[in-house]
Motif scaffolding. Structure first.
Motif, PDB file in Angstrom:
ATOM      1  N   PHE A 158       8.631 -18.646   3.030  1.00  0.00           N
ATOM      2  CA  PHE A 158       7.326 -18.175   3.486  1.00  0.00           C
ATOM      3  C   PHE A 158       6.361 -18.213   2.300  1.00  0.00           C
ATOM      4  CE2 PHE A 158      10.627 -16.141   6.019  1.00  0.00           C
ATOM      5  CZ  PHE A 158      10.219 -16.436   7.313  1.00  0.00           C
ATOM      6  N   ARG A 159       6.087 -19.415   1.830  1.00  0.00           N
ATOM      7  CA  ARG A 159       5.305 -19.580   0.601  1.00  0.00           C
ATOM      8  C   ARG A 159       3.864 -19.120   0.762  1.00  0.00           C
ATOM      9  NH1 ARG A 159       8.277 -22.112  -3.207  1.00  0.00           N
ATOM     10  NH2 ARG A 159      10.079 -23.352  -2.533  1.00  0.00           N
ATOM     11  N   GLU A 160       3.411 -18.977   1.998  1.00  0.00           N
ATOM     12  CA  GLU A 160       2.044 -18.497   2.218  1.00  0.00           C
ATOM     13  C   GLU A 160       1.914 -16.998   2.008  1.00  0.00           C
ATOM     14  OE1 GLU A 160       4.189 -17.910   6.103  1.00  0.00           O
ATOM     15  OE2 GLU A 160       4.178 -19.382   4.475  1.00  0.00           O
ATOM     16  N   ARG A 161       3.041 -16.311   1.898  1.00  0.00           N
ATOM     17  CA  ARG A 161       3.048 -14.857   1.696  1.00  0.00           C
ATOM     18  C   ARG A 161       3.333 -14.510   0.244  1.00  0.00           C
ATOM     19  NH1 ARG A 161       4.780 -11.649   5.886  1.00  0.00           N
ATOM     20  NH2 ARG A 161       4.567  -9.926   4.391  1.00  0.00           N
ATOM     21  N   GLU A 162       2.666 -13.498  -0.257  1.00  0.00           N
ATOM     22  CA  GLU A 162       2.918 -13.022  -1.613  1.00  0.00           C
ATOM     23  C   GLU A 162       3.643 -11.681  -1.564  1.00  0.00           C
ATOM     24  OE1 GLU A 162      -0.630 -12.812  -3.907  1.00  0.00           O
ATOM     25  OE2 GLU A 162      -1.072 -14.960  -3.781  1.00  0.00           O
ATOM     26  N   GLY A 163       4.487 -11.441  -2.548  1.00  0.00           N
ATOM     27  CA  GLY A 163       5.126 -10.141  -2.696  1.00  0.00           C
ATOM     28  C   GLY A 163       6.363  -9.904  -1.860  1.00  0.00           C
ATOM     29  N   LEU A 164       6.862 -10.927  -1.173  1.00  0.00           N
ATOM     30  CA  LEU A 164       8.057 -10.724  -0.348  1.00  0.00           C
ATOM     31  C   LEU A 164       9.279 -10.406  -1.203  1.00  0.00           C
ATOM     32  CD1 LEU A 164       7.795 -13.470   2.420  1.00  0.00           C
ATOM     33  CD2 LEU A 164       7.291 -11.030   2.608  1.00  0.00           C
ATOM     34  N   ASP A 165       9.323 -10.922  -2.429  1.00  0.00           N
ATOM     35  CA  ASP A 165      10.470 -10.656  -3.298  1.00  0.00           C
ATOM     36  C   ASP A 165      10.588  -9.172  -3.618  1.00  0.00           C
ATOM     37  OD1 ASP A 165       8.067 -10.876  -4.749  1.00  0.00           O
ATOM     38  OD2 ASP A 165       9.150 -11.326  -6.604  1.00  0.00           O
ATOM     39  N   LEU A 166       9.466  -8.500  -3.771  1.00  0.00           N
ATOM     40  CA  LEU A 166       9.465  -7.062  -4.055  1.00  0.00           C
ATOM     41  C   LEU A 166       9.556  -6.228  -2.778  1.00  0.00           C
ATOM     42  CD1 LEU A 166       6.730  -6.913  -6.835  1.00  0.00           C
ATOM     43  CD2 LEU A 166       9.208  -6.752  -7.128  1.00  0.00           C
ATOM     44  N   LEU A 167       9.057  -6.776  -1.693  1.00  0.00           N
ATOM     45  CA  LEU A 167       9.080  -6.038  -0.423  1.00  0.00           C
ATOM     46  C   LEU A 167      10.493  -5.895   0.114  1.00  0.00           C
ATOM     47  CD1 LEU A 167       7.527  -4.693   1.900  1.00  0.00           C
ATOM     48  CD2 LEU A 167       7.255  -6.980   2.923  1.00  0.00           C
ATOM     49  N   PHE A 168      11.304  -6.943  -0.015  1.00  0.00           N
ATOM     50  CA  PHE A 168      12.655  -6.908   0.541  1.00  0.00           C
ATOM     51  C   PHE A 168      13.469  -5.709   0.051  1.00  0.00           C
ATOM     52  CE2 PHE A 168      17.169  -8.240   0.149  1.00  0.00           C
ATOM     53  CZ  PHE A 168      17.487  -8.249   1.504  1.00  0.00           C
ATOM     54  N   PRO A 169      13.568  -5.436  -1.253  1.00  0.00           N
ATOM     55  CA  PRO A 169      14.357  -4.275  -1.691  1.00  0.00           C
ATOM     56  C   PRO A 169      13.831  -2.948  -1.147  1.00  0.00           C
ATOM     57  CG  PRO A 169      13.895  -5.733  -3.538  1.00  0.00           C
ATOM     58  CD  PRO A 169      13.042  -6.190  -2.407  1.00  0.00           C
ATOM     59  N   LYS A 170      12.535  -2.881  -0.862  1.00  0.00           N
ATOM     60  CA  LYS A 170      11.946  -1.633  -0.373  1.00  0.00           C
ATOM     61  C   LYS A 170      12.293  -1.363   1.085  1.00  0.00           C
ATOM     62  CE  LYS A 170       7.940  -1.776  -3.488  1.00  0.00           C
ATOM     63  NZ  LYS A 170       6.452  -1.891  -3.566  1.00  0.00           N
ATOM     64  N   VAL A 171      12.309  -2.419   1.902  1.00  0.00           N
ATOM     65  CA  VAL A 171      12.466  -2.213   3.347  1.00  0.00           C
ATOM     66  C   VAL A 171      13.890  -2.460   3.845  1.00  0.00           C
ATOM     67  CG1 VAL A 171      10.056  -2.822   3.731  1.00  0.00           C
ATOM     68  CG2 VAL A 171      11.813  -4.587   3.968  1.00  0.00           C
ATOM     69  N   ALA A 172      14.747  -3.049   3.006  1.00  0.00           N
ATOM     70  CA  ALA A 172      16.089  -3.429   3.469  1.00  0.00           C
ATOM     71  C   ALA A 172      17.185  -2.465   3.044  1.00  0.00           C
ATOM     72  CB  ALA A 172      16.428  -4.838   2.976  1.00  0.00           C
ATOM     73  N   ARG A 173      16.818  -1.353   2.421  1.00  0.00           N
ATOM     74  CA  ARG A 173      17.837  -0.415   1.967  1.00  0.00           C
ATOM     75  C   ARG A 173      18.622   0.138   3.157  1.00  0.00           C
ATOM     76  NH1 ARG A 173      16.808   4.960  -1.835  1.00  0.00           N
ATOM     77  NH2 ARG A 173      18.992   5.233  -2.454  1.00  0.00           N
ATOM     78  N   ARG A 174      19.942   0.128   3.034  1.00  0.00           N
ATOM     79  CA  ARG A 174      20.876   0.570   4.081  1.00  0.00           C
ATOM     80  C   ARG A 174      20.791  -0.285   5.344  1.00  0.00           C
ATOM     81  NH1 ARG A 174      18.895   5.578   1.990  1.00  0.00           N
ATOM     82  NH2 ARG A 174      20.430   6.474   0.572  1.00  0.00           N
ATOM     83  N   LEU A 175      20.289  -1.519   5.178  1.00  0.00           N
ATOM     84  CA  LEU A 175      20.244  -2.490   6.274  1.00  0.00           C
ATOM     85  C   LEU A 175      20.774  -3.850   5.834  1.00  0.00           C
ATOM     86  CD1 LEU A 175      16.672  -1.787   7.740  1.00  0.00           C
ATOM     87  CD2 LEU A 175      18.838  -1.344   8.915  1.00  0.00           C
ATOM     88  N   ARG A 176      21.182  -3.982   4.565  1.00  0.00           N
ATOM     89  CA  ARG A 176      21.487  -5.273   3.986  1.00  0.00           C
ATOM     90  C   ARG A 176      22.963  -5.660   4.141  1.00  0.00           C
ATOM     91  NH1 ARG A 176      22.924  -9.340   1.268  1.00  0.00           N
ATOM     92  NH2 ARG A 176      21.923 -10.197  -0.596  1.00  0.00           N
ATOM     93  N   GLY A 177      23.685  -4.895   4.975  1.00  0.00           N
ATOM     94  CA  GLY A 177      25.057  -5.252   5.260  1.00  0.00           C
ATOM     95  C   GLY A 177      26.068  -4.651   4.297  1.00  0.00           C
ATOM     96  N   LEU A 178      27.266  -5.196   4.349  1.00  0.00           N
ATOM     97  CA  LEU A 178      28.409  -4.655   3.613  1.00  0.00           C
ATOM     98  C   LEU A 178      28.992  -5.704   2.678  1.00  0.00           C
ATOM     99  CD1 LEU A 178      30.236  -3.221   6.751  1.00  0.00           C
ATOM    100  CD2 LEU A 178      28.888  -1.864   5.135  1.00  0.00           C
ATOM    101  N   VAL A 179      29.662  -5.240   1.638  1.00  0.00           N
ATOM    102  CA  VAL A 179      30.496  -6.114   0.824  1.00  0.00           C
ATOM    103  C   VAL A 179      31.923  -5.585   0.876  1.00  0.00           C
ATOM    104  CG1 VAL A 179      28.718  -6.993  -0.718  1.00  0.00           C
ATOM    105  CG2 VAL A 179      29.855  -4.837  -1.266  1.00  0.00           C
ATOM    106  N   GLY A 180      32.870  -6.504   0.739  1.00  0.00           N
ATOM    107  CA  GLY A 180      34.271  -6.098   0.795  1.00  0.00           C
ATOM    108  C   GLY A 180      35.160  -7.173   0.202  1.00  0.00           C
TER     109      GLY A 180
END
Length: 207
Positions: A158-180
């Protein structure tokens, strides 16, 4: 109050949530194309060995510590509890909505297995066993904290959007799945059933 009395009082007041089984469906299986890739790509089947996915970026019996393990000097060899990334398609849709983007594909953030039907997948507790219909078993280490690195991967789409790299950690907490890690080797394919064997739980509060 003696130590024994205090312990008995704590146990009497303890609220224990019983273990349960939750069923879902494997929607997609993915792996990296090279050991250096972060992004994963859809494949017909995912072969899980005790070391994880052979040739995958996160395969191996051990790994080097990074920013997620500040208690070790960076680069310290440690047990690899992050062999497999499991994502929920329902949670990916929520993240996409919060980021106001049209979609969020599991492969953009390095997912290996995307599933549906398991409520609040990212909140599933450690020690849960994900038992796949074909026999493979993944033991959950915990939730996968969202990072800017994954955000940068999303932003490339989504190159037309700015700030998505910083937005993801803010809105995806406890939604980003599991590791195992792989507890039992086997082959996982899209369309098969997966059962989460959730252990009994309680809050540890020694105060």
């Amino acid at each position: 109050m003696t130590n024994a009395t205090a312990l008995n009082a704590t146990l009497d007041a303890l609220r224990v949530i019983r273990g349960r089984k939750l069923k879902g469906r494997v929607e997609e299986v993915l792996k990296t194309r090279t050991h250096e890739d972060f992004n994963t790509f859809s494949c017909e089947a995912l072969t899980l060995g005790m070391e994880g996915i052979p040739g995958d970026l996160h395969s191996g019996f051990s790994r080097c510590s990074g920013g997620r393990e500040p208690w070790y000097p960076r680069g310290t060899e440690m047990c690899n509890e992050r062999q497999i990334s499991v994502l929920s398609i329902e949670e990916l849709a929520v993240i996409a909505g919060r980021m106001e983007i049209s979609q969020l594909h599991a492969g953009w953030i390095g997912g290996n297995i995307s599933v549906s039907g398991i409520p609040s997948l990212s909140l599933i507790p450690p020690r849960t066993r994900l038992v796949f219909e074909g026999g493979a078993v993944v033991r959950v280490d915990g939730d996968n904290a969202p990072c800017r690195y994954a955000g940068k991967s999303i932003a490339k789409h989504f190159r037309e959007r700015e700030g998505l790299d910083l937005l993801f950690p803010k809105v995806a907490r406890r939604l980003r799945g599991l590791v195992g890690f792989v507890e039992r080797p086997g082959v996982v394919k899209a369309g098969e059933e997966v059962t989460a064997h959730v252990p009994e739980q309680w809050i540890y509060d020694p105060a």
